[in-house]
Design a protein around this motif. Structure first.
Motif, PDB file in Angstrom:
ATOM      1  N   LEU A  69      41.931  50.883  44.880  1.00 14.41           N
ATOM      2  CA  LEU A  69      43.130  51.641  44.506  1.00 14.41           C
ATOM      3  C   LEU A  69      43.688  52.342  45.743  1.00 14.41           C
ATOM      4  CD1 LEU A  69      41.904  53.292  41.183  1.00 14.41           C
ATOM      5  CD2 LEU A  69      43.012  51.082  41.499  1.00 14.41           C
ATOM      6  N   MET A 126      46.809  59.557  40.555  1.00 15.49           N
ATOM      7  CA  MET A 126      45.479  58.950  40.686  1.00 15.49           C
ATOM      8  C   MET A 126      44.808  58.799  39.325  1.00 15.49           C
ATOM      9  SD  MET A 126      42.258  60.299  42.948  1.00 15.49           S
ATOM     10  CE  MET A 126      43.251  60.316  44.445  1.00 15.49           C
ATOM     11  N   ALA A 127      44.886  59.842  38.500  1.00 13.20           N
ATOM     12  CA  ALA A 127      44.293  59.766  37.166  1.00 13.20           C
ATOM     13  C   ALA A 127      44.967  58.683  36.332  1.00 13.20           C
ATOM     14  CB  ALA A 127      44.399  61.120  36.471  1.00 13.20           C
ATOM     15  N   LEU A 130      43.677  55.286  37.587  1.00 12.56           N
ATOM     16  CA  LEU A 130      42.304  55.048  37.140  1.00 12.56           C
ATOM     17  C   LEU A 130      42.248  54.670  35.668  1.00 12.56           C
ATOM     18  CD1 LEU A 130      40.407  57.953  38.936  1.00 12.56           C
ATOM     19  CD2 LEU A 130      39.981  55.514  39.247  1.00 12.56           C
ATOM     20  N   ALA A 131      43.168  55.223  34.863  1.00 13.25           N
ATOM     21  CA  ALA A 131      43.170  54.912  33.438  1.00 13.25           C
ATOM     22  C   ALA A 131      43.620  53.484  33.159  1.00 13.25           C
ATOM     23  CB  ALA A 131      44.076  55.899  32.699  1.00 13.25           C
ATOM     24  N   GLU A 132      44.253  52.833  34.128  1.00  7.94           N
ATOM     25  CA  GLU A 132      44.766  51.481  33.918  1.00  7.94           C
ATOM     26  C   GLU A 132      43.739  50.396  34.232  1.00  7.94           C
ATOM     27  OE1 GLU A 132      48.251  51.165  36.271  1.00  7.94           O
ATOM     28  OE2 GLU A 132      49.320  52.806  35.258  1.00  7.94           O
ATOM     29  N   ARG A 135      36.677  51.514  35.133  1.00  7.72           N
ATOM     30  CA  ARG A 135      36.060  52.305  36.193  1.00  7.72           C
ATOM     31  C   ARG A 135      34.906  51.560  36.842  1.00  7.72           C
ATOM     32  NH1 ARG A 135      37.479  57.784  35.917  1.00  7.72           N
ATOM     33  NH2 ARG A 135      35.513  58.402  36.891  1.00  7.72           N
ATOM     34  N   VAL A 138      36.039  49.680  40.076  1.00 11.07           N
ATOM     35  CA  VAL A 138      36.693  50.373  41.185  1.00 11.07           C
ATOM     36  C   VAL A 138      35.722  50.461  42.355  1.00 11.07           C
ATOM     37  CG1 VAL A 138      37.795  52.501  41.935  1.00 11.07           C
ATOM     38  CG2 VAL A 138      38.166  51.668  39.608  1.00 11.07           C
ATOM     39  N   VAL A 141      38.880  54.375  46.409  1.00  9.16           N
ATOM     40  CA  VAL A 141      40.199  54.971  46.197  1.00  9.16           C
ATOM     41  C   VAL A 141      40.676  55.512  47.544  1.00  9.16           C
ATOM     42  CG1 VAL A 141      41.533  56.694  44.953  1.00  9.16           C
ATOM     43  CG2 VAL A 141      39.571  55.605  43.838  1.00  9.16           C
ATOM     44  N   PRO A 156      40.517  64.128  39.524  1.00 11.20           N
ATOM     45  CA  PRO A 156      39.640  63.460  38.547  1.00 11.20           C
ATOM     46  C   PRO A 156      38.265  63.170  39.141  1.00 11.20           C
ATOM     47  CG  PRO A 156      41.106  61.859  39.543  1.00 11.20           C
ATOM     48  CD  PRO A 156      41.470  63.195  40.157  1.00 11.20           C
ATOM     49  N   LEU A 158      35.635  60.532  40.262  1.00 10.32           N
ATOM     50  CA  LEU A 158      35.831  59.176  40.780  1.00 10.32           C
ATOM     51  C   LEU A 158      34.540  58.377  40.692  1.00 10.32           C
ATOM     52  CD1 LEU A 158      38.023  59.919  43.932  1.00 10.32           C
ATOM     53  CD2 LEU A 158      38.764  59.286  41.640  1.00 10.32           C
ATOM     54  N   PHE A 162      36.123  58.055  47.910  1.00 10.28           N
ATOM     55  CA  PHE A 162      37.524  58.424  48.085  1.00 10.28           C
ATOM     56  C   PHE A 162      37.776  58.677  49.568  1.00 10.28           C
ATOM     57  CE2 PHE A 162      40.503  61.998  48.693  1.00 10.28           C
ATOM     58  CZ  PHE A 162      41.664  61.385  48.253  1.00 10.28           C
TER      59      PHE A 162
END
Length: 697
Positions: A69, A126-127, A130-132, A135, A138, A141, A156, A158, A162
């Protein structure tokens, strides 16, 4: 790879109980030295295994790609310096490196300025990103930004490393203007203080000047310049010049080398309100309308009323002792010499010149008007007599001259054609009472009017045969109004339905006090978001020309206005950008600010990720890693879970090895009959061994 699973044929607790009993029996057989105990244990184990329902399970899996992401900050502050070019180069490096990785895909989300000047809402973005995605897929990020994020409380949790790729340069510095306390309202004529500061941020060079040139302007007036120190709080005394919206503009000159001049200005919009309306009411004699005037003024809690009624004229000789003529002496000198400037409005109600006020005091009233004061003359038959106020120095500012003719008879006050456009009387018809059957619609009748000759001012109400009833006029800086009838009290008493006496008096007082909303020629503007509503009021018969708008960037546009009603025009216009706009139409000028002069994006312009990477509450260690883009673009590496995810010149991604199961196959380890034969064979073998050993004995 297949693996063993169990599906017991009996409850698990009972199965464990049988296993325990079996172990006890085997232990007893071993203790007694019985032959064949080993085979018997295998037989019992086979029976227990059959009851446990062993089977082989195999899966057909499909590997899922890892997801990286990337959030790219495209807010306004990213347009400073080389930040935009650094962001584009970093994104290209990430895209090419992720494309070279096996089974890895990239998701990019761009972040603009938040609505209503909320700044950069990177954590919300970012949240949402992440919801799309799952997790578990991932791998990392990455945020490409200057670190100025305005929703840090929304960080959020992670599932992967990050990384903040910080734009900007370490040598950046900036100078900005800060207004610390700007009230929404302030009292007209009373001083209050604004706190300002010219603040330096970042690595300020030694050559930067320690003083700045501060320019201050109120509304459309000429600006004034001052030299002020940097990084020191300043207290600016301010007194609002008028009611309504006051626009204060502050600006400091740009300094060579600073990052941006967008935050070098500030606009403060303060509404001016009056604390108390100080009114002096002087009644020349008792009459039916005097109480109505007093009640109207006393009913408003914001009015401080000083009222005097002359009950006994000096020429009256009735033997009453002087010390019993009044409760207190009429303080003429104090009111008309020492404190006359403290009154906002002076009302002469049927006043006669009887020697109580010397001519020099009336001269003071004339000067009071010319210097910005306001006077209302509510006249009656005495206005045409020899002791009229018109026979005093006040005549030089009065807009009418009496003819000494008093017209008796019922009439309904009317609003003139000019009055339909004048803010004092515009729309008063809606206050007319409902007419009874057979009655003429309109307000209640009055029964007396004084004939006057008008030679200046504006007639907004008239009586029978077009006789002036209410005349308004401007005299130098002040204003004066003349009401040529003393029967306005009939409206207050509700005679024949009454009329809008309270509303008329309120508007008249506010017009005389120069309230912007009641000016005859006014250009006003209000802003809702970036939509500008411009209103023009005029008493002229010809429509005004187009309004000219000067945008913050200096561009000029002209727009025609549509007519809403008589003397009222409006334009609704969507502003292309925030900032200070100047409106010009003829000799009228207005300024208004849309949005903040210095948006939230430019409050803190020096790139810094300290707050963003600070540990979350209750956690230890940094929230992520920071890599400056100024020295060069970082490399991408794959690192195992739990290993360091960043280092000098590189950032790491964690492969997740996520998969989805396409098919699940399960087969019994042995069929039931096989388990039974195995257990039986082992039991028979144990019995035979025990039998032979017994025969030998």
């Amino acid at each position: 790879m297949p693996h063993l699973v169990f599906a017991p044929l009996i409850p698990t607790g009972l199965l464990w109980l049988l296993a325990g009993v079996t172990l006890v029996m085997l232990g007893l057989a071993l203790w007694r030295g019985l032959a064949g105990w080993l085979l018997r244990s295998f037989a019992l184990g086979a029976l227990l295994a059959a009851l446990a329902g062993p089977s082989l399970q195999s899966e057909e899996r499909q590997a899922l790609s890892d997801i990286v992401l990337v959030l790219v900050d495209d807010s306004a502050s990213q347009g400073l310096g080389e930040r935009g070019a650094q962001s584009r180069a970093a994104l290209q490096r990430i895209e090419s490196r992720v494309a070279a990785l096996e089974n890895t895909e990239l998701r990019v989300r761009r972040i603009g300025d938040g609505a209503e000047n909320t700044g950069t809402l990177a954590m919300n973005a970012m949240a949402g990103l992440l919801a799309e995605v799952p997790r578990s897929r991932v791998a990392g990020v990455i945020l490409i930004s200057d670190g100025r994020v305005h929703d840090l409380e929304m960080r959020p949790d992670l599932p992967a490393p990050f990384h903040l790729l910080l734009t900007g340069e370490e040598q950046d510095w900036d100078r900005r203007l800060v207004v610390k306390n700007a009230p929404a309202f302030a009292i007209i004529g009373e001083e209050f203080r604004l706190e300002l500061m010219v603040e330096d941020q970042g690595r300020v060079p030694a050559s930067a000047p320690a003083y700045a040139e501060l320019t201050i302007a109120v509304d459309a007036e000429e600006p004034q310049s001052y030299t002020v120190p940097v990084n020191e709080p300043l207290e600016l005394p301010v007194t609002l010049p008028h009611g309504g919206l006051n626009v204060l503009q502050f600006e400091i000159a740009a300094t060579p080398g600073e990052l941006t001049a967008r935050n070098n200005s500030a606009v403060v919009q303060i509404n001016g309100v009056r604390d108390r309306l100080r009114v002096l009411l002087v009644s020349g004699e008792p009459h039916a309308g005097e109480r109505v005037w007093r009640n109207l003024l006393k009913s408003d809690a914001s009015v401080d009323l000083v009222h005097f009624t002359i009950l006994r004229p000096p020429e009256k000789q009735d033997g009453v002792p002087v010390d019993e003529l009044s409760l207190i002496a009429f303080p003429t000198r104090e009111l008309f010499v020492e404190k006359i400037e403290e009154f906002d409005l002076i009302i002469f109600d049927r006043y006669r010149m009887r020697g109580i006020l010397p001519m020099s005091y009336i001269d003071n009233v004339v000067r009071y008007i010319r210097n910005g004061g306001t006077v209302l003359v509510a006249s009656g038959p005495e206005f045409g007599a020899v002791d009229s106020l018109y026979r005093s120095p006040l005549a030089e500012v009065l807009p009418v001259a009496p003819t000494a003719q008093v017209v008796e008879g019922g009439f309904r006050p009317k609003i003139t054609e000019l009055g339909q456009r004048h803010p004092v009387t515009e729309g008063l018809e809606k206050f007319a009472p409902l007419a009874a059957e057979g009655d003429e619609p309109g307000w209640g009748r009055w029964f007396r009017i004084l004939e006057v000759e008008k030679f200046s001012g504006q007639t907004v109400m008239e009586g029978p045969d077009g006789m002036p009833l209410l005349v308004l006029d401007r005299v130098d800086e002040g204003r004066i109004a003349v009401l040529t009838s003393d029967h306005a009290w009939l409206w207050g008493r509700g005679y024949e339905g009454g009329g809008p006496q309270l509303e008329l008096l309120r508007r008249l007082a506010h017009w005389m006090l120069k309230e912007p909303d009641l000016e005859e020629e006014a250009l006003t503007a209000t802003a809702s978001g970036n939509v500008l509503t411009i209103t023009r009021r005029t008493v002229g018969e010809t429509p005004p020309g187009p309004v000219t708008l000067t945008a913050p960037d200096g561009s000029v546009t002209s727009h025609d206005m549509r007519q809403l009603s008589a003397g009222k025009y409006q334009l609704i216009w969507e502003a292309p950008a925030t900032g200070l706009y100047r409106l010009d139409q003829g000799d009228l000028t207005r300024v208004i600010g849309i949005g903040p002069a210095s948006p939230k994006e430019f409050e803190q312009t020096i790139a810094d990720g300290t707050a963003l990477l600070a540990p979350k509450p209750g956690a230890s260690g940094a929230w992520g890693s920071l890599t400056r883009l100024e020295p060069g673009l970082p490399e991408l590496r794959l690192v195992a879970q739990g290993r360091p995810a960043s280092g000098r010149g590189w950032i790491g991604l964690t492969p997740r090895e996520a998969y989805v199961t396409l098919e699940l196959r399960q087969a019994a380890l042995l069929p039931g009959w096989a388990w039974l034969m195995l257990a039986a064979g082992l039991a028979i073998a144990a019995w035979l061994i025990e039998g032979r050993r017994g025969a030998k004995r």
